[in-house]
Motif scaffolding. Sequence first.
Motif, short mmCIF file in Angstrom:
data_model
loop_
_atom_site.label_atom_id
_atom_site.label_comp_id
_atom_site.label_asym_id
_atom_site.label_seq_id
_atom_site.Cartn_x
_atom_site.Cartn_y
_atom_site.Cartn_z
N LEU A 116 -37.52 103.91 47.80
CA LEU A 116 -36.07 104.08 47.76
C LEU A 116 -35.62 104.59 46.39
CD1 LEU A 116 -33.35 103.81 49.16
CD2 LEU A 116 -33.30 101.41 48.43
N ALA A 117 -36.21 104.07 45.32
CA ALA A 117 -35.87 104.53 43.97
C ALA A 117 -36.16 106.02 43.82
CB ALA A 117 -36.65 103.72 42.93
N GLU A 118 -37.25 106.48 44.41
CA GLU A 118 -37.57 107.91 44.36
C GLU A 118 -36.48 108.73 45.04
OE1 GLU A 118 -41.43 107.98 46.18
OE2 GLU A 118 -42.41 107.12 44.41
N LEU A 119 -36.01 108.26 46.19
CA LEU A 119 -34.94 108.97 46.89
C LEU A 119 -33.63 108.92 46.10
CD1 LEU A 119 -35.50 107.84 50.60
CD2 LEU A 119 -35.86 110.12 49.63
N LEU A 120 -33.31 107.73 45.57
CA LEU A 120 -32.07 107.58 44.80
C LEU A 120 -32.07 108.48 43.57
CD1 LEU A 120 -31.58 103.72 45.01
CD2 LEU A 120 -30.08 105.47 46.00
N SER A 121 -33.23 108.69 42.98
CA SER A 121 -33.30 109.52 41.77
C SER A 121 -32.91 110.97 42.06
CB SER A 121 -34.70 109.47 41.15
OG SER A 121 -35.62 110.19 41.94
N GLU A 122 -32.95 111.36 43.32
CA GLU A 122 -32.58 112.72 43.71
C GLU A 122 -31.07 112.87 43.91
OE1 GLU A 122 -34.97 113.73 47.10
OE2 GLU A 122 -36.83 113.21 46.06
N ASP A 127 -23.10 109.43 43.13
CA ASP A 127 -23.55 108.89 44.42
C ASP A 127 -24.24 107.53 44.23
OD1 ASP A 127 -22.54 110.94 45.95
OD2 ASP A 127 -24.47 111.97 46.20
N ARG A 128 -25.10 107.44 43.20
CA ARG A 128 -25.78 106.17 42.95
C ARG A 128 -24.77 105.08 42.60
NH1 ARG A 128 -29.38 109.67 40.18
NH2 ARG A 128 -28.70 108.88 38.17
N ALA A 129 -23.75 105.42 41.82
CA ALA A 129 -22.71 104.44 41.46
C ALA A 129 -21.92 104.02 42.69
CB ALA A 129 -21.79 105.03 40.40
N SER A 130 -21.65 104.94 43.60
CA SER A 130 -20.92 104.62 44.84
C SER A 130 -21.73 103.65 45.70
CB SER A 130 -20.62 105.88 45.64
OG SER A 130 -19.71 106.70 44.95
N ILE A 131 -23.01 103.90 45.80
CA ILE A 131 -23.87 103.02 46.59
C ILE A 131 -23.91 101.63 45.95
CG2 ILE A 131 -26.27 102.59 47.32
CD1 ILE A 131 -26.51 105.72 47.57
#
Length: 160
Positions: A116-122, A127-131
């Motif tokens: 999941l971290a690999e996907l989030l890094s993309e 977007d990461r802050a929204s999640i």
Amino acid sequence: MEADSPSQPVDELELAVGLARIRTMMRLLDVPRDLSITSLSTLASLERMGPRRLTELAAMEGVTQPAMTQLVTRLEREALAERLPDPSDGRVVVVAITQHGRAELARRRATQAKRLAELLSELSQADRASIAAALPALERLAARAFGSAEPPVPSPEVSE
């Protein structure tokens, strides 16, 4: 639909479909698939809620009692769960997760988190802050689904 605007009506069907896609994504991140989703969900339930009777586990997982009996037998063979006497009624057994079962769930969660971290890094920082901002509301939603005021312990299914 703008997420930050409280005047916008919430489309429950859209939310349900989006959350289902997230659940599917989390399941796809769980490799290997040597245990069924029902097996993993059962272990996660035992970890979260403690020992349970077979009939209760079957109802929670939406399977028949004979199917749950077979599943628990397989989990016992793998040393992931065990049958114990019910402390309140010695004639009855409960199913409990073993230390090996807890370690297996933890290992799977770590693998899933890495993927999941690999996907989030993309994704963008926004977007990461929204999640991240949505997590407290999702925890409250999960707590309600599990009938508790407390957020549940993370589960795999390896998400459920």
